[in-house]
Design an enzyme around this catalytic site. Structure first.
Site, mmCIF file in Angstrom:
data_model
loop_
_atom_site.group_PDB
_atom_site.id
_atom_site.type_symbol
_atom_site.label_atom_id
_atom_site.label_comp_id
_atom_site.label_asym_id
_atom_site.label_seq_id
_atom_site.Cartn_x
_atom_site.Cartn_y
_atom_site.Cartn_z
ATOM 1 N NE ARG A 109 -81.974 13.696 -17.681
ATOM 2 C CZ ARG A 109 -82.480 14.908 -17.841
ATOM 3 N NH1 ARG A 109 -83.468 15.104 -18.705
ATOM 4 N NH2 ARG A 109 -82.029 15.910 -17.131
ATOM 5 C CE LYS A 131 -71.080 -7.059 -17.813
ATOM 6 N NZ LYS A 131 -69.849 -7.804 -17.519
ATOM 7 C CD GLU A 173 -65.456 -14.032 -25.313
ATOM 8 O OE1 GLU A 173 -65.886 -14.739 -24.384
ATOM 9 O OE2 GLU A 173 -64.730 -13.035 -25.130
ATOM 10 C CE LYS A 211 -73.194 -11.733 -22.691
ATOM 11 N NZ LYS A 211 -72.296 -10.742 -23.236
ATOM 12 C CD GLU A 221 -70.185 -9.365 -14.260
ATOM 13 O OE1 GLU A 221 -70.409 -9.370 -15.473
ATOM 14 O OE2 GLU A 221 -69.131 -8.959 -13.748
ATOM 15 N NE ARG A 225 -73.694 -10.092 -17.746
ATOM 16 C CZ ARG A 225 -74.284 -9.183 -18.487
ATOM 17 N NH1 ARG A 225 -75.418 -8.653 -18.097
ATOM 18 N NH2 ARG A 225 -73.751 -8.789 -19.619
ATOM 19 C CG ASN A 229 -66.515 -12.169 -15.781
ATOM 20 O OD1 ASN A 229 -66.775 -11.633 -16.852
ATOM 21 N ND2 ASN A 229 -67.018 -11.751 -14.630
ATOM 22 C CG HIS A 232 -63.075 -12.842 -19.861
ATOM 23 N ND1 HIS A 232 -63.435 -14.072 -20.336
ATOM 24 C CD2 HIS A 232 -63.433 -11.944 -20.834
ATOM 25 C CE1 HIS A 232 -63.997 -13.933 -21.530
ATOM 26 N NE2 HIS A 232 -64.006 -12.659 -21.857
ATOM 27 C CG HIS A 236 -60.127 -8.589 -19.054
ATOM 28 N ND1 HIS A 236 -61.300 -8.563 -18.343
ATOM 29 C CD2 HIS A 236 -60.470 -8.337 -20.343
ATOM 30 C CE1 HIS A 236 -62.308 -8.330 -19.171
ATOM 31 N NE2 HIS A 236 -61.834 -8.197 -20.386
ATOM 32 C CG HIS A 252 -61.519 -9.868 -25.706
ATOM 33 N ND1 HIS A 252 -61.273 -9.438 -24.426
ATOM 34 C CD2 HIS A 252 -62.602 -10.706 -25.625
ATOM 35 C CE1 HIS A 252 -62.161 -9.974 -23.607
ATOM 36 N NE2 HIS A 252 -62.981 -10.737 -24.302
HETATM 37 N N1 LIG Z 1 -70.718 -5.642 -24.119
HETATM 38 C C1 LIG Z 1 -70.242 -6.837 -23.914
HETATM 39 O O1 LIG Z 1 -70.835 -7.656 -23.212
HETATM 40 C C2 LIG Z 1 -68.955 -7.227 -24.565
HETATM 41 C C3 LIG Z 1 -68.559 -8.569 -24.599
HETATM 42 C C4 LIG Z 1 -67.380 -8.890 -25.264
HETATM 43 C C5 LIG Z 1 -66.630 -7.903 -25.869
HETATM 44 N N2 LIG Z 1 -67.026 -6.598 -25.811
HETATM 45 C C6 LIG Z 1 -66.259 -5.540 -26.456
HETATM 46 O O2 LIG Z 1 -66.228 -5.807 -27.845
HETATM 47 C C7 LIG Z 1 -65.044 -5.242 -28.410
HETATM 48 C C8 LIG Z 1 -64.411 -6.257 -29.313
HETATM 49 O O3 LIG Z 1 -65.320 -6.575 -30.327
HETATM 50 P P1 LIG Z 1 -64.827 -7.093 -31.746
HETATM 51 O O4 LIG Z 1 -63.899 -8.223 -31.565
HETATM 52 O O5 LIG Z 1 -66.037 -7.301 -32.546
HETATM 53 O O6 LIG Z 1 -63.929 -5.888 -32.260
HETATM 54 P P2 LIG Z 1 -64.142 -4.689 -33.318
HETATM 55 O O7 LIG Z 1 -65.463 -4.071 -33.172
HETATM 56 O O8 LIG Z 1 -62.947 -3.813 -33.170
HETATM 57 O O9 LIG Z 1 -64.064 -5.433 -34.710
HETATM 58 C C9 LIG Z 1 -62.883 -6.085 -35.085
HETATM 59 C C10 LIG Z 1 -62.431 -5.674 -36.477
HETATM 60 O O10 LIG Z 1 -63.270 -6.282 -37.445
HETATM 61 C C11 LIG Z 1 -63.747 -5.291 -38.374
HETATM 62 N N3 LIG Z 1 -65.027 -5.791 -38.861
HETATM 63 C C12 LIG Z 1 -66.214 -5.738 -38.234
HETATM 64 N N4 LIG Z 1 -67.145 -6.379 -38.950
HETATM 65 C C13 LIG Z 1 -66.534 -6.840 -40.062
HETATM 66 C C14 LIG Z 1 -66.964 -7.604 -41.168
HETATM 67 N N5 LIG Z 1 -68.215 -8.079 -41.252
HETATM 68 N N6 LIG Z 1 -66.061 -7.902 -42.144
HETATM 69 C C15 LIG Z 1 -64.778 -7.471 -42.026
HETATM 70 N N7 LIG Z 1 -64.312 -6.762 -40.998
HETATM 71 C C16 LIG Z 1 -65.174 -6.468 -40.011
HETATM 72 C C17 LIG Z 1 -63.773 -4.038 -37.568
HETATM 73 O O11 LIG Z 1 -63.721 -2.905 -38.414
HETATM 74 C C18 LIG Z 1 -62.511 -4.178 -36.749
HETATM 75 O O12 LIG Z 1 -61.383 -3.820 -37.508
HETATM 76 C C19 LIG Z 1 -64.167 -4.831 -27.251
HETATM 77 O O13 LIG Z 1 -64.196 -3.442 -27.137
HETATM 78 C C20 LIG Z 1 -64.813 -5.495 -26.041
HETATM 79 O O14 LIG Z 1 -64.629 -4.760 -24.866
HETATM 80 C C21 LIG Z 1 -68.179 -6.261 -25.176
HETATM 81 ZN ZN LIG Z 2 -64.683 -11.787 -23.654
#
Ligand SMILES: NC(=O)c1ccc[n+]([C@@H]2O[C@H](COP(=O)([O-])OP(=O)(O)OC[C@H]3O[C@@H](n4cnc5c(N)ncnc54)[C@H](O)[C@@H]3O)[C@@H](O)[C@H]2O)c1
Ligand SMILES: [Zn+2]
Length: 351
Positions: A109, A131, A173, A211, A221, A225, A229, A232, A236, A252
């Protein structure tokens, strides 16, 4: 030390990497775990000096952001005696942050977790706002919850190893935050020709401030908030279809850029965004991102995907539009015909 305080946690910037050691020691956790992926295990973990923490490494990439991976991590936590007084440090991009937070929040939990975002995208966006989610049955972020970490720790040193494409992914972003809420930031970044030649720590700080301010006023949201988007609604859909169709799918942020151009067009045609501002937005985004052959995606697929979005209401497609640069409004209904015009505009822009 710079920081931004939210209701339940603090985002820390620009401190020595040892800060985490002190923070953890003070809390007296029963055990400390670090969740990494194959990249961050090698490139980022050595920067954190936490020899007593138990490492849990998972394969990198969005395809592993699922229940199978969670199950493996939960098994590992159980085997290593994790309890409700344990701590999980999520060291990685948005995938690690979203999934690690989800894992920690469900195990017994819920126990504490810290976000240490290592991609630009996760520093400016994913690590703040509470999130957490995993993908399920081809739908992104379908299973999840809102839950805050005890701390977000942001350090620009992690970004040094980030590949160019991932860097640009995060910048999408940043452009979005400026467009929806901060004209001054937009004016600061719109002339940049080399996005590496900036004080990135300062840019990240400004973005987390934007943010944080938005999520603080509307954590779940229900209203404002939704401006986060922008880009997006269409983005998306394009991202999901590219994932299905392309050998090298769009990241993304790259898909969000397409979405922002389309939605900026709609903001002008059906809203109050001035034509000069639309032109400026398109010109700035075009300078940094190449065009995508949007005409190769079946239009009906884009539309159908948009209709399925979990952010819609009673079957209508809702989007955030720009009133002007730096000001956005939400819950604008988009009709199929309007989407067609926006896609056409995008294709013409990159012809
Ligand atoms: N929670 C939220 O509010 C929110 C907002 C936006 C995106 N997201 C989520 O985030 C994810 C995308 O995040 P992302 O773009 O960071 O992708 P990711 O976590 O897949 O990282 C991208 C790539 O970079 C590599 N990497 C990470 N740090 C590194 C570093 N310092 N040096 C070299 N390589 C590195 C990772 O291994 C991966 O291959 C999606 O799943 C999306 O849904 C969530
Ligand atoms: Zn985004």
């Amino acid at each position: 030390m710079k920081n931004i305080t939210l209701d339940n946690y603090v985002v820390i910037f620009e401190d020595k990497l040892d800060f985490l050691i002190e923070f953890i020691a003070e809390k007296g956790y029963s055990s400390v775990f670090i969740l990494t992926d194959t990249q961050t295990e090698q490139l980022c973990k050595p920067l954190l000096n936490l020899p007593d923490a138990i490492s849990i490494e998972i394969p990198e990439g969005e395809t592993f952001k699922n229940l199978d991976t969670c199950q493996e991590v939960w098994e590992m936590l159980l085997k290593c005696g994790a309890d409700r007084k344990s701590l999980l440090i999520n060291l990685g991009g948005g995938v690690i942050g979203d999934m690690g937070g989800f894992i920690a929040s469900c195990y017994m939990r819920g126990f504490d977790f810290i976000q240490v975002p290592t991609t630009l995208l996760s520093q400016v966006d994913a690590s703040v706002g509470g999130k957490l989610a995993i993908d399920f049955k081809y739908a992104k972020n379908l299973i999840g919850l809102f839950k805050d970490p005890v701390l977000v720790f942001i350090h620009d040193k992690f970004l040094q190893t980030l590949p160019e494409q991932q860097y640009l992914n995060g910048w999408a972003e940043i452009f979005k935050h400026a467009l929806i809420a901060d004209k001054q930031l937009w004016n600061e970044i719109k002339h940049l020709s080399n996005l590496r030649q900036v004080n990135i720590q300062d840019i990240v700080f400004k973005n987390v401030a934007i943010k944080s301010e938005v999520v603080r006023t509307d954590p779940f949201e229900s209203g404002r908030r939704k401006i986060l988007n922008f880009g997006h609604t269409i983005g998306h859909a394009v991202e999901a279809l590219s994932l299905k169709n392309d050998e090298h799918p769009l990241l993304h942020g790259e898909a969000v850029v397409i979405g922002m151009i389309c939605e900026a067009f709609l903001s002008h045609k059906y809203g109050t965004l001035h034509e000069d501002e639309l032109e400026e937005i398109v010109q700035v985004l075009r300078q940094h991102y190449s065009g995508y052959p949007l005409n190769k995606l079946p239009f009906s697929d884009i539309w159908n995907f948009m209709r399925m979005d979990k952010k819609n209401n009673k079957g209508t497609v809702l989007a955030c539009l720009l009133d002007s640069i730096g000001k956005a409004s939400w819950d604008h209904e988009i009709a199929e015909e309007q989407l067609k015009e926006a896609v056409h505009f995008y294709i013409q822009t990159f012809r």
